[in-house]
Enzyme design. Structure first.
Site, short mmCIF file in Angstrom:
data_model
loop_
_atom_site.label_atom_id
_atom_site.label_comp_id
_atom_site.label_asym_id
_atom_site.label_seq_id
_atom_site.Cartn_x
_atom_site.Cartn_y
_atom_site.Cartn_z
N HIS A 49 0.86 -1.31 -0.01
CA HIS A 49 0.08 0.06 -0.02
C HIS A 49 0.93 1.19 0.17
O HIS A 49 0.69 2.24 -0.64
CB HIS A 49 -0.94 0.02 1.17
N GLU A 50 1.77 1.43 0.91
CA GLU A 50 2.61 2.49 1.12
C GLU A 50 3.70 2.73 -0.18
O GLU A 50 3.91 3.99 -0.78
CB GLU A 50 3.61 2.49 2.29
N HIS A 86 1.70 4.28 -2.91
CA HIS A 86 1.66 5.92 -2.84
C HIS A 86 2.97 6.31 -3.12
O HIS A 86 3.07 7.29 -4.24
CB HIS A 86 1.54 6.12 -1.29
N ASP A 90 -6.93 8.11 2.81
CA ASP A 90 -6.73 8.53 1.28
C ASP A 90 -8.04 8.77 0.63
O ASP A 90 -7.96 9.90 -0.07
CB ASP A 90 -5.97 7.29 0.43
#
Length: 365
Positions: A185-186, A189, A262
């Site tokens: 997930h990170e 980004h 988000d």
């Protein structure tokens, strides 16, 4: 009693002149009077007495009045006329140089090693003076906990994250599967941010849980102070926000609740682009929203019909959908970077922007 206190205040000021009277949160007594005839509540009497005392100012008396408020739009018009308050000073959030100066003021109270002020000031964009004081205090506490007698740049950087996202919760038990999801997930980004132009550089990526509830985050820091944002800047920011969810979809084939913050930020940004910034082709430069209480968080309210409000939602959905699709494509086209960077982050738990960009450049050279 309010009017009597105002009379007594000005009587004492005249006796002690030259003198400064400072009224904090003047909106508590200086709000706009009701339009109804015969209003006789204590606040109106207090305001009328204040107006009366300020009306006959003599330049030779030596009494100066200062007042502060976060809600200037709520003040009575009579209070804002020339002759009562002659000058209005707006205290905006400090810029880059302002933040450096404020941090230096607070650092005088603590022992510190050589500090990279530019890094700290850029990382604190949008912080108020009180938040900067809190950051320096947190840095001093961290230095003591680490059994050092001087504050370093790393202490200040960590305290910025503590104020923004909460303290680290290294004791929180997270399964290996969930850690893997958070890592992808990170990195999602970070990768979307790195592959776009007009996007702030990635400064740090971490999957260490925080007390705010965040299981990890990607920190971007602009190279300088950015005042104006273009449509491309904002659209790319939305694409970066959707990068985490896009990574889950492309690599794991399922979505989680980790993208809730988000989603909130992307929706707020898309709404502002359509309603306030005139960045929608359909509505051109038409203002569809007003901001209230600009100094207290800036609540907004729509100034359009219900049909237009429904259409605004459709415009926002299209904008977010286009950004989400862009993020998915960027991730699908660079799966090798995703896998290596996510594995590296999973092993280290926290990596710098330089370490991440080294992996990106390895595959792009």
């Amino acid at each position: 009693m309010g009017a009597a206190k105002v009379r007594d205040l000005f009587r004492q000021a005249n006796e002690k002149a030259p003198c400064i009277i400072f009224i904090d949160e003047i909106d508590a007594i200086g709000k706009r009077c009701d339009t109804g005839i015969g209003g006789n509540d204590e606040r109106e009497q207090t305001l009328n007495q204040l107006l009366t005392e300020m009306d006959g100012f003599d330049g030779r008396k030596g009494v100066v009045i200062l007042a502060a408020t976060n809600r200037p739009e709520s003040l009575d018009k009579a209070l804002l006329r020339p002759g009562r308050f002659d000058r209005r000073i707006q205290m905006e959030l400090p810029d880059l140089e302002g933040r450096k100066a404020i941090i230096n003021v607070h650092l005088k109270k603590v022992k510190c090693d050589k500090i990279d002020m530019d890094v700290v000031a850029r990382a604190t964009a949008g912080s108020s003076g009180a938040e900067l004081a809190n950051i320096v205090n947190e840095a001093a506490l961290r230095a003591v906990r680490m059994e050092r007698n001087k504050v370093t740049t790393s202490d200040l950087e960590e305290s910025v994250e503590t104020v923004i996202a909460g303290a680290q919760k290294k004791g929180k038990v997270i399964s290996d599967e969930e850690k893997k999801i958070v890592s992808y997930h990170e990195i999602g980004h970070a990768l979307v941010a790195a592959l776009q132009s007009h996007s702030a550089p990635v400064h740090k990526i971490t999957i260490v849980p925080r007390t705010s509830g965040a299981l990890g985050y990607t920190m971007q820091v602009d190279k300088g102070e950015q005042v104006l944002m273009s449509r491309e800047d904002l659209f790319n920011r939305i694409a970066t926000l959707t990068g985490g969810r896009a990574a889950e979809e492309v690599i794991l084939g399922r979505v989680t609740t980790g993208a809730s913050n988000d989603i909130e930020q992307a929706t707020r940004l898309a709404r502002a682009m359509v309603t306030r910034y005139g960045m929608s082709e359909k509505y051109d430069m038409m203002g569809l929203e007003t901001v209230n209480n600009a100094y207290l968080g800036g609540d907004s309210s729509l100034t359009c019909s219900s049909e237009t409000a429904a259409d605004i939602d459709r415009e926002m959905l299209k904008m977010i959908g286009d950004a989400h699709q862009k993020a998915r494509k960027l991730i699908a086209d660079h799966l090798d970077i995703m896998h290596e960077a996510a594995a590296y982050l999973l092993d280290k738990e926290t990596i710098t922007g330089e370490e991440f960009m080294a992996i990106v450049r390895k595959y792009q050279s």
